[in-house]
Write a protein that holds these residues in place. Structure first.
Motif, mmCIF file in Angstrom:
data_model
loop_
_atom_site.group_PDB
_atom_site.id
_atom_site.type_symbol
_atom_site.label_atom_id
_atom_site.label_comp_id
_atom_site.label_asym_id
_atom_site.label_seq_id
_atom_site.Cartn_x
_atom_site.Cartn_y
_atom_site.Cartn_z
ATOM 1 N N ALA A 23 0.883 -1.171 0.000
ATOM 2 C CA ALA A 23 0.000 0.000 0.000
ATOM 3 C C ALA A 23 0.915 1.214 0.000
ATOM 4 O O ALA A 23 1.442 1.607 1.043
ATOM 5 C CB ALA A 23 -0.901 -0.009 1.227
ATOM 6 N N TYR A 65 -3.650 5.773 -0.497
ATOM 7 C CA TYR A 65 -2.801 4.589 -0.594
ATOM 8 C C TYR A 65 -3.127 3.915 -1.912
ATOM 9 O O TYR A 65 -4.295 3.894 -2.331
ATOM 10 C CB TYR A 65 -3.087 3.596 0.545
ATOM 11 N N LEU A 96 -2.922 0.298 -3.652
ATOM 12 C CA LEU A 96 -2.740 -1.105 -3.276
ATOM 13 C C LEU A 96 -2.443 -1.971 -4.493
ATOM 14 O O LEU A 96 -3.127 -1.870 -5.524
ATOM 15 C CB LEU A 96 -4.033 -1.570 -2.607
ATOM 16 N N ALA A 101 -1.557 -4.932 4.321
ATOM 17 C CA ALA A 101 -0.577 -4.557 3.285
ATOM 18 C C ALA A 101 0.637 -3.894 3.926
ATOM 19 O O ALA A 101 0.565 -3.393 5.050
ATOM 20 C CB ALA A 101 -1.226 -3.609 2.289
ATOM 21 N N THR A 121 3.232 -0.858 3.961
ATOM 22 C CA THR A 121 3.356 0.513 3.460
ATOM 23 C C THR A 121 4.803 0.826 3.066
ATOM 24 O O THR A 121 5.034 1.668 2.213
ATOM 25 C CB THR A 121 2.874 1.528 4.517
ATOM 26 N N TRP A 154 -11.515 -1.539 2.778
ATOM 27 C CA TRP A 154 -11.828 -1.311 1.366
ATOM 28 C C TRP A 154 -13.264 -1.660 1.063
ATOM 29 O O TRP A 154 -13.804 -2.618 1.628
ATOM 30 C CB TRP A 154 -10.935 -2.183 0.464
#
Ligand SMILES: Cc1cc2nc3c(=O)[nH]c(=O)nc-3n(C[C@H](O)[C@H](O)[C@H](O)COP(=O)(O)OP(=O)(O)OC[C@H]3O[C@@H](n4cnc5c(N)ncnc54)[C@H](O)[C@@H]3O)c2cc1C
Length: 145
Positions: free
Chosen positions: A28, A35, A37, A57, A59, A73
């Motif tokens: 992400a 972000y 993804l 995820a 970063t 999400w």
């Protein structure tokens, strides 16, 4: 979700990342207030029916487990795909499928919890899940016997 009118799913497992949850490859990347993804999750319970998904995820891979973050999400976000649906031997009461993300954008407010605590959260969720997996395994074994 608590009333059962809205279905969710929780996605940590990836092809090649099962028991060792820290080996995540899904990223992400922060771009301004978003972000972005990219990656694939597999064996996700309710992935085909979920309206909302919590996706784990990384970063920033160089920071290891500190960069491990859960993001919320909505289904229908561009770049968010339900991919392979598993044909299972049992446990057919819930669907199991893969999720694929291709440059899928999300606003930063959708990160859940405090920065750097994602890995701890994931391990706590897995800990709770193990109780239900134990009960499922026992029930399946009893039926077989
Ligand atoms: C029906 C179903 C629903 C699921 N739902 C979800 C979900 O909703 N969300 C989600 O994120 N994931 C989900 N999963 C994935 C599940 O969490 C993984 O299957 C699990 O973490 C194991 O990973 P793996 O399948 O890659 O097996 P692996 O990690 O490859 O393990 C395979 C075997 O090797 C053994 N093993 C692994 N590492 C070691 C080691 N270091 N030393 C010795 N033995 C080892 C394991 O004990 C196991 O027997 C689901 C799986 C199933 C089957």
């Amino acid at each position: 979700m608590a009333s059962g009118e809205h279905i969710g799913c929780w996605a940590l497992t990836e092809p090649g990342t099962g028991s060792d949850a820290s080996a995540q490859k899904t990223t992400a990347k922060r771009v301004g207030d978003h972000y972005v993804l990219n990656g694939t999750k597999q064996f996700i319970t309710n992935a085909t029916d979920a309206d909302t998904a919590i996706i784990m995820a990384m970063t920033d891979k160089s920071q290891g487990s500190k960069a491990f973050h859960p993001l919320l999400w909505k289904k229908g976000t561009p770049g968010f795909f339900v991919s392979k649906v598993e044909k299972k031997l049992g446990m057919r009461g819930s669907p199991t499928a893969s999720l694929t993300f291709e440059d899928c954008k999300n606003t930063v407010e959708n990160m859940l919890g405090a920065e750097g605590e994602g890995y701890k959260q994931a391990l706590m969720t897995l800990g709770g899940g193990r109780l239900s997996i134990g009960a499922l395994a026992l029930g399946i074994a009893q039926s077989c016997v």
